[in-house]
Structure formats: structure tokens, C-alpha cells
Design an enzyme around this catalytic site. Structure first.
Site, PDB file in Angstrom:
ATOM      1  N   ARG B 273       6.285  -6.282  -0.200  1.00 51.06           N
ATOM      2  CA  ARG B 273       5.606  -5.161   0.451  1.00 51.06           C
ATOM      3  C   ARG B 273       6.074  -5.126   1.900  1.00 51.06           C
ATOM      4  O   ARG B 273       5.648  -5.945   2.706  1.00 51.06           O
ATOM      5  CB  ARG B 273       4.093  -5.407   0.369  1.00 51.06           C
ATOM      6  CG  ARG B 273       3.214  -4.199   0.657  1.00 51.06           C
ATOM      7  CD  ARG B 273       1.779  -4.645   0.885  1.00 51.06           C
ATOM      8  NE  ARG B 273       1.653  -5.225   2.204  1.00 51.06           N
ATOM      9  CZ  ARG B 273       0.779  -6.170   2.539  1.00 51.06           C
ATOM     10  NH1 ARG B 273      -0.061  -6.664   1.653  1.00 51.06           N
ATOM     11  NH2 ARG B 273       0.734  -6.643   3.767  1.00 51.06           N
ATOM     12  N   HIS B 277      -0.590  -3.508   4.003  1.00 49.33           N
ATOM     13  CA  HIS B 277      -1.246  -3.274   2.709  1.00 49.33           C
ATOM     14  C   HIS B 277      -1.609  -1.794   2.568  1.00 49.33           C
ATOM     15  O   HIS B 277      -1.306  -1.147   1.578  1.00 49.33           O
ATOM     16  CB  HIS B 277      -2.498  -4.154   2.592  1.00 49.33           C
ATOM     17  CG  HIS B 277      -3.352  -3.807   1.415  1.00 49.33           C
ATOM     18  ND1 HIS B 277      -2.968  -4.075   0.121  1.00 49.33           N
ATOM     19  CD2 HIS B 277      -4.554  -3.193   1.329  1.00 49.33           C
ATOM     20  CE1 HIS B 277      -3.913  -3.636  -0.713  1.00 49.33           C
ATOM     21  NE2 HIS B 277      -4.881  -3.096  -0.001  1.00 49.33           N
ATOM     22  N   TYR B 286      -1.326 -12.153   9.510  1.00 48.38           N
ATOM     23  CA  TYR B 286      -1.168 -13.154   8.454  1.00 48.38           C
ATOM     24  C   TYR B 286       0.263 -13.415   7.986  1.00 48.38           C
ATOM     25  O   TYR B 286       0.477 -14.193   7.073  1.00 48.38           O
ATOM     26  CB  TYR B 286      -2.056 -12.810   7.249  1.00 48.38           C
ATOM     27  CG  TYR B 286      -1.835 -11.410   6.682  1.00 48.38           C
ATOM     28  CD1 TYR B 286      -0.807 -11.166   5.788  1.00 48.38           C
ATOM     29  CD2 TYR B 286      -2.666 -10.348   7.033  1.00 48.38           C
ATOM     30  CE1 TYR B 286      -0.605  -9.904   5.263  1.00 48.38           C
ATOM     31  CE2 TYR B 286      -2.473  -9.078   6.516  1.00 48.38           C
ATOM     32  CZ  TYR B 286      -1.444  -8.865   5.627  1.00 48.38           C
ATOM     33  OH  TYR B 286      -1.242  -7.614   5.114  1.00 48.38           O
TER      34      TYR B 286
HETATM   35  C1  LIG Z   1     -12.185  -5.446  -7.975  1.00 48.59           C
HETATM   36  C2  LIG Z   1     -11.587  -5.239  -6.621  1.00 48.59           C
HETATM   37  N1  LIG Z   1     -11.752  -6.186  -5.681  1.00 48.59           N
HETATM   38  C3  LIG Z   1     -11.250  -6.006  -4.443  1.00 48.59           C
HETATM   39  C4  LIG Z   1     -10.552  -4.874  -4.131  1.00 48.59           C
HETATM   40  C5  LIG Z   1     -10.014  -4.679  -2.715  1.00 48.59           C
HETATM   41  N2  LIG Z   1      -8.552  -4.728  -2.739  1.00 48.59           N
HETATM   42  C6  LIG Z   1      -7.807  -3.618  -2.773  1.00 48.59           C
HETATM   43  S1  LIG Z   1      -6.189  -3.941  -2.930  1.00 48.59           S
HETATM   44  C7  LIG Z   1      -6.456  -5.613  -2.926  1.00 48.59           C
HETATM   45  C8  LIG Z   1      -5.294  -6.535  -3.071  1.00 48.59           C
HETATM   46  C9  LIG Z   1      -4.507  -6.241  -4.294  1.00 48.59           C
HETATM   47  O1  LIG Z   1      -3.396  -7.059  -4.354  1.00 48.59           O
HETATM   48  P1  LIG Z   1      -2.307  -6.923  -5.499  1.00 48.59           P
HETATM   49  O2  LIG Z   1      -2.975  -6.916  -6.833  1.00 48.59           O
HETATM   50  O3  LIG Z   1      -1.282  -7.937  -5.255  1.00 48.59           O
HETATM   51  O4  LIG Z   1      -1.716  -5.456  -5.298  1.00 48.59           O
HETATM   52  P2  LIG Z   1      -0.946  -4.856  -4.021  1.00 48.59           P
HETATM   53  O5  LIG Z   1      -1.981  -4.197  -3.174  1.00 48.59           O
HETATM   54  O6  LIG Z   1      -0.241  -5.961  -3.338  1.00 48.59           O
HETATM   55  O7  LIG Z   1      -0.018  -3.826  -4.552  1.00 48.59           O
HETATM   56  C10 LIG Z   1      -7.810  -5.888  -2.792  1.00 48.59           C
HETATM   57  C11 LIG Z   1      -8.397  -7.227  -2.719  1.00 48.59           C
HETATM   58  C12 LIG Z   1     -10.400  -3.906  -5.147  1.00 48.59           C
HETATM   59  N3  LIG Z   1      -9.725  -2.760  -4.937  1.00 48.59           N
HETATM   60  N4  LIG Z   1     -10.918  -4.116  -6.379  1.00 48.59           N
END
Ligand SMILES: Cc1ncc(C[n+]2csc(CCOP(=O)(O)OP(=O)(O)O)c2C)c(N)n1
Ligand SMILES: [Mg+2]
Lengths: 325, 380
Positions: B273, B277, B286
């Protein structure tokens, strides 16, 4: 010893103090360590207390609450952060079937001193699942206690009281008010956690609110005062147990009661409060207890949230209806 | 050393990835090196014409431009938030272009590149991030499900959809997108169990972009993610997610296996990425800037450009034309965004149920009457 603090910073200092006071306090959640939480409520705590006490968890809410149960059985006091209200549901099973029931199941042999911190409510222009008000689900569940803070003083003291309390507590933080400031006396002993509080006196209508809506209610009371109406505002503070004696006392004087919350009106906290006020103050009431809340729809896309959320006008509209009854 | 062994001996550049608890870096399927060299792989190959190669480049360049424009629009207050795909273009275009028209995609909130390949209008994605709706496209017509924000929930939907395809005897598959962080969710693990138990035609396409917001992969998994699949009982493969050709080849093969009744596959697209985020995030808290610099050397678009130029498949005129098209796209997105009308307030009542309830209909009418009371300069 007073300081000007935002709600977010007050929570941060309250958590810090709770961790200093009790080495068994452990913070758990997604992005709460290095990042300090998406709202920075835990900023700096991992650096000072280490990653055993401020735990960046795997991305799994059921895991956060389920392991909190086991940690509590070992005498720890887990403080779990759910990143946003809409993401508590993967943990809902653990909260409702386990956290809430273990004390009763074990006939008091096992305590569950777990705090579940949830930034809740809308008004920040977010995408889906970031603006929910899930308090009624938890207040409906025996075994859980539910509090909602509305200001920096309650944030600072409330989080410490919740952590020290022996029962599991859903601790709701008004996310759109995180940046609101007030003077906090960090030396003064706090009032009790599970108590409502009259935050503005008045004679014509009793207006009840909690969390983010307290500010809206106070603004409405001010606007009404300009029109010659005297509104008493009560910050409920504790949603389970409800502390309604001050409310009953107020309604017996005013004869009118309006409850406001962001959550959908149907089967929200307002429904329970209306029932209890009607049962207890029936002969004093000049008008039915009125509710102002979110419409019975999913929380809408953010372009519509201003129309969805109760605001000053909608509160005053209900006050008018109560007065005109 | 044969070409194929070179292809599989990619040194993993992620800091921390060589921490002692991690096993030796496994094979990474790659068909185009970061320097833009075509290489062979013993198991995977891809048959693409020069024209298809140019189309892939165009896709990559246009979705990046869309992404850059959306980020700018957010900064200017036109969007509430934006989740950037920067750095993940090849993973998304490769996966999207591997799909047959009747295959069904189940995206997270970041799959703008896949949306592009399904013919979804960028403005229909933008409208979600502007707060106008929850995604303006038709998930049935586009075979691209609405975005799912609750981490991991869509992997079960994809599995159930695949079970439906199976029952209908359809030769199609579902493609479930997920992130590295999502692999920790109980529901994602349930999806993989169900997919395996029913041999459902679903492909799990995991973009391992190394972070779940601030949390690095190490907190989610002590083994490379693709190796998890073995425990569930189906194949897992790690592909260079910044190599559009390898992603295309690996995803095509997995979808073909699913179409063919061979059940699920887990694909780990190893990528990065490159942005925050979302626009609300501050990655300087971080991660080190040097990490980003390393990954810039593996940029998914630069390597295809290098290959196309060097091999003579595309020339200056072609790249200029794509650039001009990207400019036009950006203008269209900008204009469409700033001119996008707000939805009417009544919209929130209108599709809650397939069959409206009397209570909600009444509430809608009250809402309209209340709103009307403010019109015509009525002072309260
Ligand atoms: C059930 C849930 N918990 C927390 C969140 C908050 N949240 C949004 S994106 C994220 C991280 C997701 O990481 P990843 O699965 O690696 O996907 P990326 O964003 O890196 O594409 C979090 C914790 C959420 N959307 N849904
Ligand atoms: Mg990720």
C-alpha cells in the site's frame, strides 16, 4: 489541579492514570499501540507501558472480547477498544453470551471487569458503519452496564471508574465530540458513575439526553430560553442501570418530558424511559413523553446525516409539541 | 541458473520479513521482473497479444490517475474520505481482467481497479466516498458486488454465491477480495472452511499490502498467508502482486479450476500500500519512508512501461495517448464529482424494505411535512 482538556485527551489521561494505579489494567484493540488509535485516544500509552499492556491485536473483534474473558479470569482488567461502533458486531456473540453472563453463570465466582470502549454516533461525514448508535442492544442485555459520556470531566473520571468497577461496562464515547474542550479538575473526587445529572435547571419541560446529544439539548434549551421557555436538561450518563429518580423529580415539576438520542427511535432508550416516566409520573404529566431520534432507517450516507440526526430544530419542535399538547 | 529459477528466487524486500520466526521466503510467481524483464515460470504462463498488453498498461495508468484525482478531491473537501489503491493497481487489474463476464466479484472498499475492469463508472464509486450513496452501481448488471466495509464479511457471501453457481450448474466462479488483516477474522476462516467442505467455485484473492491500517502482517500471521490454504484443504499460491501478467496468469488458472469443478484457491498477491490507509490516516506514525522508497522500485506500472518500450510493443505516441486519455478521465471525474447532486432526504426511507411498512411510510410523510415547514422562508 485543573487542566483544559478535550474529551479525547481526557480519556487518554484517564487511561494513563488507571494503568498507573493498577498494573492489571491491559488495553487491547486494533491500531491502539503504535498509531495510538484512529482517534489517538491511546496516544503514547504503548510507548510508556509497553506492548504487553497496550496490545495491538489481530484484526478480529471476537478475538478481542473472547481473549478479554480469559484475561479477566486471570485477574486482569481488559479495556477493549472497538475501532468504530459498526464493528462491534463480530464481538457481539462474546459480549452477549459470555461477557454478560459469566458472573451469573458462575454464581458470582467469576467477575468480568471488562471495559468495552466504543466511539459511537454520527456527524463526522463517514462511510457506512462508522456512525452507529448501538447502545440499546447492550442496555437490553442483563449483565452488562452501559454508560455514555458527554464531556471531558466525565471522560476523565468515568473511564477510571469504569475500569475499577467489577462488572463489564460498555463505555460509549461521543466520537463527534472528541475535540470538545472543558476544564477538568484532576484532583477533585468524582461523583458516582451510574448517576444522571441535571445540567441545566428549568420549569417548563424536562429534556433528557446522553453522549453527543447533551450538547444539542443544551443548545436547544438556550434557544428556547430566548423565546421565554424554561427547559431543564438532564444528562442521563448511565444507560444501564438508568438513574431516573432525578428525572421523575423533574417531570413532577414540569409535567412534560422529551427524550433525545441519535439511535433509531423504535425500541431505543427513549421507549424504555417513556414507559418508566409514564408509570411513575402519570398523574403529573401534561403531555405524553415525546421522543426525538434517528429515523427507523439504516444510518444514511453522510450527505443526509444532518437531516437524519436530531438537531436543535427537531428538539425544539418536540418541545413545542409537548407544550402545545 | 535457469530463467525459471531466477523467477522464483525473488528476494523479499520487506523489512522484518526475514525475522527469525518467519520461515524461508517461499516462491513468488513472477512473469515480469521489477526491471521489466519477461521471465518464465514452470507452472504459470500467460498468452497475451501486444494489443492486450497495451490495454493492460492503459488500465493501470487510468486507474492510477483516477485514484490520484480522487485523493486530490478529498483534500479539497469534495469527498468525505478516499481509500487509495496506489501501488495495488497490478493486483487489481490482473485479477479483474482474469474474470469472465459471468464471474462475480466481491470487493472490499479498495477495489477501484477491479471496478474499472467490470465497467463500473468511477463516479459511481466516487459517490460512495462523497457520502451520496453506498455505491451507485448495479451489482447484478456489473457482476461487481457493492463494497463491503465490515472486514471479511464478503468472503462468506462469495462462498454462498459460489454454492449457488454450483447448484445451478453454471460454469462461473466467485472472486472474493480481502486484505491481509482480514485473514484474522473468524468469518474469513469460516468462509474458507465452507468453500473447502463444499468444494465451492470461489477464489480468495488476498492483497497482502503488508498492513492493516498501522498493524503489520506479522501481527496477523506467523506463516506466509498463502500457506494457510493448505490447512483448509485447497491450494494456495503467492504471486507478485505488482506484476500484472503474473496476477493475470495465476487468477485465470484459479478461476479455470473453479469453473472446472476443482473448488477453491487462495491467492496471496504480494504487494504494498504505497499511500495512506485512507485519507484520514497518517502512515508516518508507524512506518519508515525508506520502506516506501524500496517499494517504489517495484512499481507495478513502471515495470510494464519498461517492458513495453524496450520490446517495441508500445512507443512514445502510445504513452502520450494514454496520458491524454488519463487527463480527460481526470477532468470527467472532477467535473462529475463537483456537479454531483445531493440526494433528496426522502431517499433514506425508500429502499429499506422490498415492501415498505406502514410505519416507515408514515415516518417518511412526517419527514417531508417537517422539511416543507422550513421552505418558503418560514422562520421557526
Ligand atoms: C469488522 C471491522 N473491524 C474493523 C474495521 C476498521 N478497519 C477498516 S480497514 C481496516 C484494516 C484492514 O486491513 P486489510 O484487511 O489488510 O485491508 P487493507 O485496508 O490493507 O486493504 C480496519 C481495521 C472494519 N472496517 N471492520
Ligand atoms: Mg492490508
Amino acid at each position: 489541579m485543573t487542566q483544559t482538556l478535550t474529551i479525547g485527551k481526557a480519556l487518554n489521561l484517564g487511561l494513563r492514570r488507571a494503568m498507573e494505579d493498577d498494573p492489571k489494567v491491559v488495553l487491547m484493540g486494533e491500531d491502539i499501540g503504535r498509531l495510538g488509535g484512529v482517534f489517538r485516544v491511546t496516544d503514547g500509552l504503548q510507548k510508556d507501558f509497553g506492548d504487553d499492556r497496550v496490545v495491538d491485536t489481530p484484526l478480529a473483534e471476537a478475538g478481542i472480547l473472547g481473549t478479554a474473558v480469559g484475561l479477566a479470569m486471570r485477574g486482569y482488567r481488559p479495556v477493549c477498544e472497538i475501532q468504530f461502533d459498526g464493528f462491534v458486531f463480530p464481538a457481539y456473540n462474546q459480549i452477549v453470551t459470555q461477557v454478560a453472563k459469566i458472573h451469573a453463570r458462575s454464581r458470582g465466582k467469576l467477575a468480568m471487569p471488562i471495559v468495552i470502549r466504543i466511539p459511537f454516533g454520527g456527524g463526522i461525514g463517514a462511510v457506512e458503519h462508522h456512525s452507529e448508535s448501538p447502545e440499546a442492544y447492550f442496555a437490553h442485555t442483563p449483565g452488562l452496564k452501559v454508560v455514555a459520556v458527554s464531556n471531558p470531566v466525565d471522560a476523565y473520571w468515568g473511564i477510571q471508574q469504569a475500569i475499577a468497577h467489577p462488572d463489564p461496562i460498555v463505555f460509549l464515547e461521543p466520537k463527534r465530540r472528541y475535540w470538545e474542550k472543558a476544564e477538568v479538575d484532576t484532583g477533585a473526587p468524582p461523583g458516582p458513575l451510574f448517576a444522571s445529572r441535571v445540567v441545566r435547571g428549568g420549569d417548563d419541560v424536562t429534556l433528557l439526553a446522553y453522549g453527543p446529544m447533551v450538547k444539542t439539548a443544551l443548545q436547544a434549551a438556550q434557544a428556547a430560553a430566548d423565546e421565554g421557555r424554561s427547559i431543564e436538561v438532564v444528562d442521563l450518563r448511565s444507560l444501564s442501570p438508568l438513574d431516573l429518580d432525578p428525572v421523575f423529580e423533574s417531570v413532577r415539576r414540569t409535567g412534560r418530558c422529551v427524550v433525545v438520542h441519535e439511535a433509531q427511535v423504535t425500541l431505543g432508550l427513549g421507549a424504555e424511559i417513556a414507559a418508566r416516566v409514564s408509570e411513575t409520573c402519570f398523574h403529573s404529566l401534561e403531555a405524553p413523553v415525546l421522543r426525538v431520534g434517528g429515523y427507523d432507517t439504516p444510518y444514511p450516507p453522510s450527505k443526509l446525516e444532518e437531516e437524519y440526526l436530531p438537531d436543535l430544530d427537531r428538539v425544539l419542535d418536540a418541545v413545542d409539541r409537548a407544550m402545545g399538547f | 541458473m535457469s530463467v525459471s529459477s531466477v523467477a522464483t528466487e525473488v528476494v523479499d524486500p520487506v523489512p522484518g520479513a526475514e525475522a527469525p520466526h518467519l520461515p524461508h521466503q517461499p516462491d513468488l510467481v513472477q512473469l515480469l521482473t521489477p526491471e521489466g524483464e519477461r521471465v518464465e515460470h514452470p507452472e504459470y504462463s500467460v498468452d497475451v497479444s501486444p494489443e492486450e498488453l497495451r490495454d493492460l498498461y492503459r488500465d493501470l495508468a487510468l486507474v492510477r490517475r483516477w485514484d490520484v484525482e480522487a485523493t486530490a478531491l478529498q483534500r479539497q473537501g469534495e469527498l468525505g474520505i478516499w481509500a487509495s489503491l496506489l501501488g495495488q493497481e497490478a493486483a487489481q487489474i490482473g485479477a479483474g481482467r482474469a474474470m469472465a463476464p459471468d464471474d462475480m466479484a466481491f470487493p472490499t472498499y479498495r477495489e477501484h481497479g477491479v471496478a474499472w475492469t467490470r465497467g463500473v463508472d468511477p463516479l459511481h464509486v466516487i459517490s460512495l466516498f462523497r457520502g451520496v450513496d453506498n455505491g451507485g452501481w448495479d451489482p447484478v448488471a456489473t457482476h461487481f458486488n457493492l463494497y463491503t466495509v465490515v472486514i471479511g464479511a464478503q468472503t462468506l457471501h462469495a462462498t454462498g454465491y459460489a454454492m449457488g453457481l454450483q447448484r445451478d450448474g453454471a460454469e462461473s466462479a466467485a472472486l472474493a477480495f480481502l486484505g491481509d488483516g482480514a485473514t484474522s477474522q473468524g468469518e474469513v476462516n469460516e468462509a474458507m472452511i465452507w468453500a473447502a467442505s463444499f468444494s465451492a467455485p470461489v477464489v480468495f484473492f488476498c492483497q497482502n499490502n503488508q498492513y492493516a491500517i498501522s498493524v503489520p502482517l506479522e501481527r496477523q500471521s506467523r506463516v506466509p498467508l498463502y500457506q494457510r490454504a493448505a490447512g483448509f484443504g485447497f491450494p494456495g499460491v503467492r504471486v507478485d502482486g505488482n506484476d500484472v501478467l503474473a496476477v493475470l496468469a495465476v487468477t485465470r488458472a484459479a478461476l479455470a479450476a473453479a469453473h472446472d469443478g476443482q473448488g477453491p484457491t487462495f491467492i496471496e498477491a504480494f504487494t504494498y500500500r504505497m499511500g495512506a490507509h485512507t485519507t484520514s490516516d497518517d502512515p508516518t506514525r508507524y512506518r519508515l519512508a525508506s520502506e516506501l522508497e524500496e517499494w517504489k522500485l517495484r512499481d507495478p506500472i513502471a515495470r510494464l512501461k519498461a517492458y513495453l518500450s524496450r520490446s517495441g510493443i508500445a512507443d512514445h505516441d502510445f504513452f502520450d495517448a494514454v496520458e491524454a486519455e488519463a487527463d480527460e478521465l481526470a477532468v470527467r471525474i472532477r467535473r462529475g464529482t463537483v456537479e454531483m447532486p445531493d440526494p433528496p432526504g426522502t431517499a433514506m426511507f425508500d429502499s429499506v424494505y422490498a415492501e415498505q411498512t406502514p410505519h416507515l411510510a408514515r415516518q417518511r410523510a412526517e419527514f417531508e411535512a417537517y422539511q416543507a415547514s422550513f421552505e418558503g422562508g418560514v422562520e421557526r
